[in-house]
Design a protein around this motif. Structure first.
Motif, short mmCIF file in Angstrom:
data_model
loop_
_atom_site.label_atom_id
_atom_site.label_comp_id
_atom_site.label_asym_id
_atom_site.label_seq_id
_atom_site.Cartn_x
_atom_site.Cartn_y
_atom_site.Cartn_z
N GLY A 90 0.70 -1.13 0.12
CA GLY A 90 0.16 -0.05 0.07
C GLY A 90 0.67 1.23 0.19
N PHE A 91 0.31 2.35 -0.59
CA PHE A 91 0.95 3.55 -0.79
C PHE A 91 0.27 4.73 -1.27
CE2 PHE A 91 2.00 1.01 -4.47
CZ PHE A 91 2.04 1.84 -5.46
N PHE A 92 0.68 5.98 -1.24
CA PHE A 92 -0.06 7.19 -1.90
C PHE A 92 0.79 7.54 -3.06
CE2 PHE A 92 -2.31 6.73 2.08
CZ PHE A 92 -3.75 7.30 1.87
N LEU A 93 0.25 7.74 -4.23
CA LEU A 93 0.73 8.71 -5.24
C LEU A 93 -0.19 9.88 -5.27
CD1 LEU A 93 1.15 5.96 -7.99
CD2 LEU A 93 3.31 7.03 -6.45
N GLY A 94 0.36 10.97 -4.64
CA GLY A 94 -0.32 12.28 -4.27
C GLY A 94 -1.46 11.76 -3.34
N THR A 95 -2.68 12.01 -3.80
CA THR A 95 -3.99 11.76 -3.04
C THR A 95 -4.27 10.38 -3.39
OG1 THR A 95 -5.46 12.85 -4.75
CG2 THR A 95 -4.45 14.13 -2.85
N VAL A 96 -4.11 9.62 -4.46
CA VAL A 96 -4.49 8.32 -4.84
C VAL A 96 -3.78 7.31 -4.00
CG1 VAL A 96 -4.54 6.79 -6.78
CG2 VAL A 96 -4.63 9.20 -7.17
N ARG A 97 -4.57 6.47 -3.35
CA ARG A 97 -4.08 5.43 -2.46
C ARG A 97 -4.31 4.03 -3.41
NH1 ARG A 97 -7.81 1.95 1.01
NH2 ARG A 97 -6.43 0.88 2.54
N ILE A 98 -3.29 3.31 -3.37
CA ILE A 98 -2.96 2.12 -4.07
C ILE A 98 -2.70 1.12 -3.14
CG2 ILE A 98 -1.71 0.88 -5.90
CD1 ILE A 98 -1.48 3.54 -7.48
N VAL A 99 -3.47 -0.05 -3.15
CA VAL A 99 -3.62 -1.29 -2.09
C VAL A 99 -3.76 -2.28 -3.16
CG1 VAL A 99 -4.32 -2.57 -0.22
CG2 VAL A 99 -4.11 -0.12 -0.11
N THR A 100 -2.85 -3.23 -3.09
CA THR A 100 -2.81 -4.48 -3.91
C THR A 100 -2.19 -5.68 -3.46
OG1 THR A 100 -2.71 -5.47 -6.23
CG2 THR A 100 -0.87 -3.85 -5.49
N LYS A 101 -2.37 -6.97 -3.72
CA LYS A 101 -1.84 -8.22 -3.62
C LYS A 101 -0.47 -7.98 -4.33
CE LYS A 101 -5.83 -10.75 -3.08
NZ LYS A 101 -6.87 -11.90 -3.56
N ALA A 102 0.71 -8.58 -4.04
CA ALA A 102 1.88 -8.49 -4.70
C ALA A 102 2.68 -9.91 -4.22
CB ALA A 102 2.66 -7.34 -4.36
N VAL A 103 3.86 -9.93 -5.04
CA VAL A 103 4.55 -11.00 -4.66
C VAL A 103 6.10 -10.55 -4.90
CG1 VAL A 103 5.53 -13.31 -5.64
CG2 VAL A 103 3.26 -12.87 -5.66
N VAL A 104 6.96 -10.97 -4.08
CA VAL A 104 8.31 -10.71 -4.15
C VAL A 104 9.14 -11.35 -5.23
CG1 VAL A 104 10.78 -10.76 -2.90
CG2 VAL A 104 8.77 -10.18 -1.63
N ARG A 105 9.67 -10.56 -6.31
CA ARG A 105 10.29 -11.25 -7.30
C ARG A 105 11.75 -11.41 -7.34
NH1 ARG A 105 7.69 -14.36 -9.95
NH2 ARG A 105 8.84 -14.00 -11.90
N HIS A 106 12.38 -10.41 -6.41
CA HIS A 106 13.91 -10.59 -6.57
C HIS A 106 14.26 -9.46 -5.28
CE1 HIS A 106 14.84 -6.86 -8.34
NE2 HIS A 106 13.96 -7.14 -9.29
N THR A 107 15.56 -9.96 -4.72
CA THR A 107 15.93 -8.73 -3.67
C THR A 107 17.64 -8.91 -3.76
OG1 THR A 107 15.88 -8.30 -1.38
CG2 THR A 107 15.74 -10.95 -1.66
N CYS A 108 18.12 -7.74 -3.48
CA CYS A 108 19.44 -7.75 -3.38
C CYS A 108 19.99 -6.81 -2.32
CB CYS A 108 20.22 -7.53 -4.52
SG CYS A 108 19.80 -5.75 -5.50
N LYS A 109 21.24 -6.86 -1.52
CA LYS A 109 21.55 -6.20 -0.65
C LYS A 109 22.40 -4.89 -1.43
CE LYS A 109 23.50 -5.82 3.74
NZ LYS A 109 23.44 -6.15 5.14
N SER A 110 22.02 -3.72 -0.86
CA SER A 110 22.86 -2.46 -1.25
C SER A 110 23.12 -1.72 -0.04
CB SER A 110 21.90 -1.84 -2.25
OG SER A 110 22.66 -0.72 -2.48
#
Length: 144
Positions: A90-110
């Motif tokens: 979940g997050f806001f882009l301006g005033t638009v709230r976006i909430v959705t299901k998702a899946v982790v595709r990849h991860t790397c340490k930085s």
């Protein structure tokens, strides 16, 4: 009974060769969607950074948006998440709230952070259209 003709039985047209497998020239050619970087989005919404909440069965994390497309996003998190882990995002882009299901595709340490690529699952049509329109907004914003 007549023999059936297969597409493979039809010869290629002269000077219009079609018997080849397309191989992308770069990683950008492999992407399904145009990605917008954090700086582009921050400029559009006049925000320094965009925070993203990620919820797993065990814990809720807060990260910073790095880029986004209709297909997903990448964020910087304080911990690593397993690939293929189901999430709610979940997050806001301006005033638009976006909430959705998702899946982790990849991860790397930085450094101290973990860059996590997340694919949207069942993103609703309105949210998808809004994210898709951000690219056009970026082009118009840069033109002015």
């Amino acid at each position: 009974m007549a023999n059936k003709t297969s597409w493979d039985d039809i010869p290629s047209l002269d000077k219009l060769e079609m018997d080849w497998d397309y191989k992308p020239k770069s990683a950008l050619d492999k992407r399904s969607f145009i990605r917008l970087k954090q700086a582009d989005i921050s400029g559009l919404f006049e925000m320094k950074e965009i925070l993203v909440k990620v919820s797993t069965v065990k814990k809720v994390y807060e990260g910073k948006l790095l880029d986004i497309s209709v297909g997903g996003l990448s964020i910087s998190l304080p911990e690593t998440l397993e690939e293929n882990l189901p999430l709610k995002v979940g997050f806001f882009l301006g005033t638009v709230r976006i909430v959705t299901k998702a899946v982790v595709r990849h991860t790397c340490k930085s450094g101290e952070q973990h860059i996590t690529g997340i694919m949207f699952v069942d993103l609703n049509k309105d949210s998808s259209a809004f994210i898709a329109e951000l690219y056009a907004s970026k082009i118009l914003y840069l033109a002015n």
